[in-house]
Design a protein around this motif. Structure first.
Motif, mmCIF file in Angstrom:
data_model
loop_
_atom_site.group_PDB
_atom_site.id
_atom_site.type_symbol
_atom_site.label_atom_id
_atom_site.label_comp_id
_atom_site.label_asym_id
_atom_site.label_seq_id
_atom_site.Cartn_x
_atom_site.Cartn_y
_atom_site.Cartn_z
ATOM 1 N N GLN A 1 0.836 -1.203 0.000
ATOM 2 C CA GLN A 1 0.000 0.000 0.000
ATOM 3 C C GLN A 1 0.871 1.253 0.000
ATOM 4 O O GLN A 1 0.578 2.232 -0.706
ATOM 5 C CB GLN A 1 -0.925 0.000 1.217
ATOM 6 N N ALA A 2 1.945 1.219 0.773
ATOM 7 C CA ALA A 2 2.864 2.357 0.823
ATOM 8 C C ALA A 2 3.481 2.612 -0.547
ATOM 9 O O ALA A 2 3.555 3.766 -1.008
ATOM 10 C CB ALA A 2 3.959 2.094 1.850
ATOM 11 N N MET A 3 3.904 1.562 -1.224
ATOM 12 C CA MET A 3 4.524 1.709 -2.536
ATOM 13 C C MET A 3 3.523 2.224 -3.571
ATOM 14 O O MET A 3 3.873 3.037 -4.437
ATOM 15 C CB MET A 3 5.098 0.367 -2.980
ATOM 16 N N GLU A 4 2.268 1.763 -3.481
ATOM 17 C CA GLU A 4 1.240 2.229 -4.411
ATOM 18 C C GLU A 4 0.978 3.723 -4.244
ATOM 19 O O GLU A 4 0.844 4.463 -5.229
ATOM 20 C CB GLU A 4 -0.054 1.441 -4.196
ATOM 21 N N LEU A 5 0.911 4.191 -3.002
ATOM 22 C CA LEU A 5 0.687 5.616 -2.750
ATOM 23 C C LEU A 5 1.855 6.452 -3.251
ATOM 24 O O LEU A 5 1.664 7.521 -3.846
ATOM 25 C CB LEU A 5 0.469 5.860 -1.259
ATOM 26 N N LYS A 6 3.077 5.958 -3.024
ATOM 27 C CA LYS A 6 4.254 6.709 -3.487
ATOM 28 C C LYS A 6 4.276 6.766 -5.011
ATOM 29 O O LYS A 6 4.616 7.807 -5.600
ATOM 30 C CB LYS A 6 5.537 6.051 -2.971
ATOM 31 N N GLN A 7 3.898 5.669 -5.652
ATOM 32 C CA GLN A 7 3.849 5.645 -7.106
ATOM 33 C C GLN A 7 2.816 6.633 -7.634
ATOM 34 O O GLN A 7 3.018 7.299 -8.649
ATOM 35 C CB GLN A 7 3.520 4.232 -7.593
ATOM 36 N N HIS A 8 1.708 6.767 -6.898
ATOM 37 C CA HIS A 8 0.639 7.670 -7.337
ATOM 38 C C HIS A 8 1.030 9.138 -7.150
ATOM 39 O O HIS A 8 0.856 9.958 -8.059
ATOM 40 C CB HIS A 8 -0.641 7.375 -6.562
ATOM 41 N N ILE B 1 3.169 9.904 3.846
ATOM 42 C CA ILE B 1 2.774 8.502 3.923
ATOM 43 C C ILE B 1 3.360 7.940 5.213
ATOM 44 O O ILE B 1 4.562 7.684 5.313
ATOM 45 C CB ILE B 1 3.282 7.709 2.708
ATOM 46 N N SER B 2 2.499 7.780 6.229
ATOM 47 C CA SER B 2 2.956 7.307 7.528
ATOM 48 C C SER B 2 3.199 5.808 7.488
ATOM 49 O O SER B 2 2.355 5.025 7.059
ATOM 50 C CB SER B 2 1.919 7.625 8.605
ATOM 51 N N LEU B 3 4.367 5.403 7.974
ATOM 52 C CA LEU B 3 4.768 3.996 7.963
ATOM 53 C C LEU B 3 4.615 3.333 9.326
ATOM 54 O O LEU B 3 4.977 2.167 9.492
ATOM 55 C CB LEU B 3 6.231 3.891 7.516
ATOM 56 N N GLN B 4 4.073 4.049 10.302
ATOM 57 C CA GLN B 4 4.068 3.554 11.676
ATOM 58 C C GLN B 4 3.277 2.266 11.864
ATOM 59 O O GLN B 4 3.489 1.553 12.836
ATOM 60 C CB GLN B 4 3.534 4.640 12.615
ATOM 61 N N GLY B 5 2.375 1.946 10.941
ATOM 62 C CA GLY B 5 1.605 0.714 11.061
ATOM 63 C C GLY B 5 2.306 -0.512 10.522
ATOM 64 O O GLY B 5 1.763 -1.628 10.623
ATOM 65 N N LEU B 6 3.506 -0.350 9.976
ATOM 66 C CA LEU B 6 4.222 -1.476 9.382
ATOM 67 C C LEU B 6 5.073 -2.198 10.426
ATOM 68 O O LEU B 6 5.672 -1.570 11.294
ATOM 69 C CB LEU B 6 5.108 -0.990 8.236
ATOM 70 N N PRO B 7 5.141 -3.529 10.349
ATOM 71 C CA PRO B 7 5.902 -4.316 11.334
ATOM 72 C C PRO B 7 7.396 -4.339 11.019
ATOM 73 O O PRO B 7 7.980 -5.379 10.715
ATOM 74 C CB PRO B 7 5.279 -5.708 11.190
ATOM 75 N N LEU B 8 8.011 -3.181 11.120
ATOM 76 C CA LEU B 8 9.428 -3.054 10.768
ATOM 77 C C LEU B 8 10.221 -2.458 11.927
ATOM 78 O O LEU B 8 11.112 -1.633 11.729
ATOM 79 C CB LEU B 8 9.583 -2.164 9.525
ATOM 80 N N ASP B 9 9.902 -2.888 13.150
ATOM 81 C CA ASP B 9 10.553 -2.285 14.317
ATOM 82 C C ASP B 9 11.187 -3.329 15.232
ATOM 83 O O ASP B 9 11.289 -3.126 16.446
ATOM 84 C CB ASP B 9 9.560 -1.430 15.102
ATOM 85 N N ASP C 1 14.610 8.347 -2.665
ATOM 86 C CA ASP C 1 13.491 8.243 -1.733
ATOM 87 C C ASP C 1 12.904 6.839 -1.718
ATOM 88 O O ASP C 1 11.732 6.635 -1.456
ATOM 89 C CB ASP C 1 12.400 9.271 -2.070
ATOM 90 N N ARG C 2 13.751 5.830 -1.985
ATOM 91 C CA ARG C 2 13.303 4.449 -1.877
ATOM 92 C C ARG C 2 12.929 4.127 -0.433
ATOM 93 O O ARG C 2 13.484 4.695 0.509
ATOM 94 C CB ARG C 2 14.409 3.494 -2.348
ATOM 95 N N LEU C 3 12.002 3.181 -0.269
ATOM 96 C CA LEU C 3 11.523 2.818 1.066
ATOM 97 C C LEU C 3 12.489 1.826 1.709
ATOM 98 O O LEU C 3 12.626 0.682 1.274
ATOM 99 C CB LEU C 3 10.124 2.212 0.970
#
Length: 259
Positions: free
Chosen positions: A13-20, A47-55, A146-148
């Protein structure tokens, strides 16, 4: 100025929003940089990433893998991380900031003052991005984008290394931050921040096998700092050389302690 805010629940979803939204959008992790001087954003979509399990922090056959969204304080509180990494995280003096700022955000911000980056450089950290590409941190700093970022990978986390920050006061801006590491083959790694437009490896000096005053002079001659309110060019050259020489001694003493 941020005018639209999206909270995503997946990397896709994050990548789709960034692409848009493309260049109008910016990733938002802890948010400690986007509205702060001098790193405030001109983008209008966050685009807030805080909901992603990357911590999380994970050990994989001796390799340390760190999720990009881990806060600096959570990483500092993690058991068994290298002492030098614990020290470097403490260079961010405010616990409030450490509770908010993320490791990935600190890397992606590419600030002129980045007290964590020298240590990550001498550990020869790698960065894993959402598209599956992997770059060394040094490569990323040379070709910013600005890659994720999803993960920081350290293959030799307990390499003999040490880091120090020189500042005018405990909570003040760093004048120079230095880190030194010694590889298993006794190769030297040297990284500095505060002596150029971005943190850097001092590769020309790494291959010279110098110590003491000769090392101080070589480091000073290899960098091109700018004079500013924190100090003159000559002062920064001197401080950088002294820090590197002292840190090499620290690393060698670690070696003696292992025998």
């Amino acid at each position: 100025m941020i005018k639209q805010f999206f909270r995503v629940t997946s990397i896709e979803q994050a990548m789709e929003l960034k692409q848009h939204y493309k260049d109008n959008a910016v990733w938002m992790a802890g948010g400690s940089k986007l509205n702060a001087t001098p790193t405030h954003t001109e983008h209008c979509v966050a685009i807030s990433l805080q909901g992603l399990p990357l911590d999380e922090v994970d050990w994989d056959n001796g390799t340390l893998r760190i999720g990009s969204l881990i806060t600096l304080q959570k990483l500092r509180d993690t058991v068994f991380i290298p002492k030098a990494l614990h020290d470097a995280l403490g260079f961010v003096y405010s616990r409030h900031i450490r509770n908010q700022a993320t490791l990935g955000g600190e890397i992606a911000a590419r600030q002129p003052e980045s007290v964590l980056i020298p240590l990550l450089l001498v550990l020869e950290s790698e960065l894993l991005f959402a598209d599956g590409e992997t770059l060394t941190l040094e490569e990323y700093l040379q070709t910013p984008s600005d890659r994720l970022l999803v993960e920081v990978i350290i293959h030799d986390p307990f390499r003999r290394c040490a880091t120090r920050k020189f500042s005018r006061s405990a909570g003040g801006w760093a004048v120079v931050t230095a880190a030194v590491g010694i590889t298993e083959s006794d190769g030297i790694r040297i990284a500095l921040d505060g002596v150029g437009e971005k943190p850097l490896r001092v590769r020309d000096v790494e291959s010279l096998a110098l110590e003491g005053e000769a090392l101080e002079q070589a480091v000073g001659a290899a960098i091109y700092p700018r004079a500013d309110l924190s100090g003159s060019e000559a002062f920064k050259r001197h401080i950088a050389g002294v820090l590197v020489s002292d840190l090499l001694t620290d690393c060698q003493q670690q070696d003696e302690g292992m025998k």
